[in-house]
Design an enzyme around this catalytic site. Structure first.
Site, PDB file in Angstrom:
ATOM      1  N   GLU A  20       3.141  -6.771   8.273  1.00  0.00           N
ATOM      2  CA  GLU A  20       1.701  -6.591   8.363  1.00  0.00           C
ATOM      3  C   GLU A  20       1.238  -6.507   9.815  1.00  0.00           C
ATOM      4  OE1 GLU A  20      -0.297  -5.893   6.019  1.00  0.00           O
ATOM      5  OE2 GLU A  20       0.690  -6.541   4.168  1.00  0.00           O
TER       6      GLU A  20
ATOM      7  N   ARG B  43      -0.525  -3.102  11.146  1.00  0.00           N
ATOM      8  CA  ARG B  43      -1.947  -3.248  11.453  1.00  0.00           C
ATOM      9  C   ARG B  43      -2.204  -3.363  12.952  1.00  0.00           C
ATOM     10  NH1 ARG B  43      -4.960  -6.502   6.569  1.00  0.00           N
ATOM     11  NH2 ARG B  43      -3.295  -6.417   5.036  1.00  0.00           N
TER      12      ARG B  43
ATOM     13  N   ASP C 104       7.660   0.924  -1.499  1.00  0.00           N
ATOM     14  CA  ASP C 104       6.893   2.150  -1.301  1.00  0.00           C
ATOM     15  C   ASP C 104       7.003   2.758   0.085  1.00  0.00           C
ATOM     16  OD1 ASP C 104       5.518   0.081  -0.124  1.00  0.00           O
ATOM     17  OD2 ASP C 104       3.628   0.425  -1.146  1.00  0.00           O
TER      18      ASP C 104
ATOM     19  N   GLU D  89      -5.112   3.805  -1.561  1.00  0.00           N
ATOM     20  CA  GLU D  89      -4.002   4.713  -1.876  1.00  0.00           C
ATOM     21  C   GLU D  89      -4.417   5.958  -2.666  1.00  0.00           C
ATOM     22  OE1 GLU D  89      -2.637   0.868  -0.685  1.00  0.00           O
ATOM     23  OE2 GLU D  89      -3.886   1.384  -2.429  1.00  0.00           O
TER      24      GLU D  89
END
Length: 610
Positions: free
Chosen positions: A254, A258, A368, A502
């Site tokens: 993360e 980010r 993913d 998404e």
């Protein structure tokens, strides 16, 4: 009478008064003055001894074991060939110098003794601050080497031309301003915002730190929307407050997507050096996470100590593919900008391991973005990283064979392989794959470009159905395809919408590659639903049940709402000239990084990997 206690001190025993013993108060002031005078005498003698030693001890280089950097200050310069032949005048001059230094030190000490406690504390604090600043300058980050700036195309404007489309784009911009202004007012400096309670919010992915995740995540969105005052506010906060030397356990994945992704994008868009410097500082804090037996990084790392561990809920404490496989884009850019091969070598080592050990296939939350980053590594390399492209093609072929199915109603979906069987359930996170298939269509083997563009369109249609079949016209977290139900959430804990991007991401990619107006229409439906059901006076909040006409708020404005959801909506209603896909590749947090047209240049460390 109280007996003095005896305590050892450097091999000697000295008397100390126990509590309650007389301390001769009427002599206290006299004793203090006597002690001060004795200390002054000792200090004077010590200074005289030190200066005498430095000036009169023989200068023998064989005795000099440590270079303390004091020669220019304390050792007089002697012309070659004249060592040991000081004239009488020189010696007298040296004695005068020592005497003067001694007198000056004594005078300074007397002046110190006349000052109050408050004045002394202030002086000490000033000296501490000065020393800290000097050390910071000395030990601060080294200047980064100059590198050619990648070709930057389409970093602003993107006027769509059509007044109706422009009006929609302006509405998205207004939504962004409402989200940012609310965070600015109620959660500034915190990682995220609680828009109902109107206060700051954070989650365990950021540890106990307050690193302004929303600020970093939103910067590039603010920039491309032309919200330059807001961008400047964010930049000033980062310059003055963003500190990575905090005792906090953070998610490597993360923080990479980010923070490092956001800072790098802000640097490339604005050219402001501070963002590059901060990105490199943070990257250095993440490197200890790679100190594992395999070289696959820990999921969590303490930014201060460098100690890491994996998520407790992961199977047998194992690593998660989507996390450690989603570092490549940012780390390649770090090597490009710094000249440090470590970043590139770390991610290439991970790829090498994965090529020999992949045995679990998932396109949901656990796998993913790994497949996405294989494709994007190829695109970012100006399509020279053929290994990444081949690995992506092989993975997509396997996904299509094992995971992609059609429902009884004709909806194409991507299931999840669990415990030896295919679960006929698709997650909102997986809806990004429609855009991925479209992005990777050009360059597909065996002339399958049309096939994968069509597959992307089918996934986009399925995900739109998951939105359209709810009361709020917002998609659930996951939806099933069995028992007569299609594209509908069954469990209560899968009916929530947390401002995820998404589906809109896939609409945008499909719009860029087809210009089919339905994608703008679907995007506008989603934007209207978000504005109607998620907007509150203090920002935007997720909702707990998209099938309820009177939903409960979850009271969190996610940082990715500003970084991704609103950015993709804005791009959907902009012209293709804004961040064209031939020149920019978006990381999995929607932070645009430029394609590296390296030409004859080679990334440091890449030869070692080959």
């Amino acid at each position: 009478m109280t007996t003095p206690a005896l305590l050892p001190l450097s091999g000697r025993r000295i008397p100390t008064l126990s509590p309650g013993a007389s301390s001769f108060p009427h002599h206290r002031a006299t004793l203090r003055l006597s002690e001060k005078f004795i200390l002054l005498l000792i200090l004077s003698a010590f200074i005289t001894l030190c200066f005498g030693a430095f000036f009169f001890l023989p200068d023998n280089s064989k005795h000099k074991r440590f270079d303390l950097g004091l020669e220019d200050v304390l050792i007089p310069h002697i012309e070659p060939g004249k060592e040991g032949r000081h004239s009488g005048g020189q010696e007298e001059s040296l004695r005068d110098k020592i005497r003067a230094d001694h007198e000056r030190a004594l005078q300074e000490a007397k002046e110190k003794l006349r000052k109050s406690k408050e004045e002394l504390r202030a002086e000490i604090q000033t000296e501490k601050t000065k020393v800290a600043e000097d050390l910071k300058k000395k030990d601060g980050p080294k200047p980064l080497p100059p590198v050619p700036m990648p070709k930057l195309v389409g970093i602003n404007d993107g006027d769509p031309g059509d007044p109706d489309v422009k009006e929609k784009r302006d509405k998205i911009r207004e939504m962004m301003k409402h989200a940012w202004d609310s965070y600015r007012q109620y959660g500034w400096g915190h990682n995220e915002l609680k828009p109902i309670a109107k206060k700051g919010h954070s989650t365990n992915i950021f540890g106990n730190s307050q690193m302004g995740a929303t600020i970093v995540d939103a910067l590039d969105t603010l920039y491309i929307m032309g919200l330059h005052d807001e961008f400047k506010d964010g930049q000033e906060w980062i310059e003055q407050n963003l500190d990575f030397s905090v005792n906090a356990e953070v998610s490597v994945f993360e923080v990479n997507i980010r923070f490092i992704g956001g800072l790098l994008a802000a640097y490339y868009l604005s050219g402001q050096e501070v963002f590059k410097v901060k990105a490199v500082q943070l990257a250095e804090k993440l490197l200890p996470a790679f100190n594992t037996p395999t070289g696959i990084p820990w999921a969590m790392v303490n930014l201060k100590s460098g100690v890491g561990h994996n998520w407790g809920w992961a199977s047998a404490g194992s690593s998660i593919l989507a996390e450690f496989g989603t570092l490549h884009m940012e780390f390649v850019h770090l090597t490009y900008l710094t000249g440090n091969p470590a970043y590139y070598q770390k991610v290439m080592h991970i790829r090498k391991l994965l090529l020999h050990s992949l045995n679990h296939t998932s396109v949901g939350g656990l796998g993913d973005s790994f497949y996405e980053y294989l494709l994007k590594a190829w695109l970012m390399s100006d399509k020279t990283d053929t290994e990444a492209r081949k690995t992506y093609d092989d993975a997509i072929e396997a996904i299509e064979r094992h995971l992609i199915r059609k429902s009884n109603g004709g909806l194409t979906f991507i299931g999840e392989w669990k415990n030896g069987h295919l679960e006929r359930k698709m997650g909102h996170l997986t809806c990004f794959a429609g855009g991925m298939f479209a992005l990777g269509a050009d360059g597909s083997p065996d002339d399958k470009a049309g096939h994968y563009l069509q597959l992307g369109a089918e996934i986009a249609h399925t995900c739109h159905e998951s939105y359209d079949r709810t009361v709020l016209k917002l998609g659930p977290e996951a939806f099933k395809f069995d028992s007569g139900l299609e594209a509908v959430a069954v469990r209560q804990n899968e009916k929530y919408y947390i401002l995820r991007p998404e589906v809109i991401e896939t609409y945008w990619y499909m719009w860029r590659f087809t210009h089919d107006p339905k994608y703008r229409q679907w995007g506008w439906e989603a934007a209207q639903a978000i504005d109607k059901y998620c907007r509150v006076s203090g920002g935007f909040s997720g909702v707990k049940d998209v099938y309820s006409s009177n939903p409960t708020y979850d009271d969190v404005q996610q940082s990715f709402f500003l970084a991704e959801t609103l950015k993709y909506l804005y791009l959907l209603f902009s012209s293709d000239e804004l961040l064209p896909l031939e020149n920019w590749v978006f990381n999995t947090e929607a932070h645009p990084l430029p394609v590296l047209h390296l030409g004859n240049l080679t990334l440091p460390g890449s030869q070692d990997q080959r």
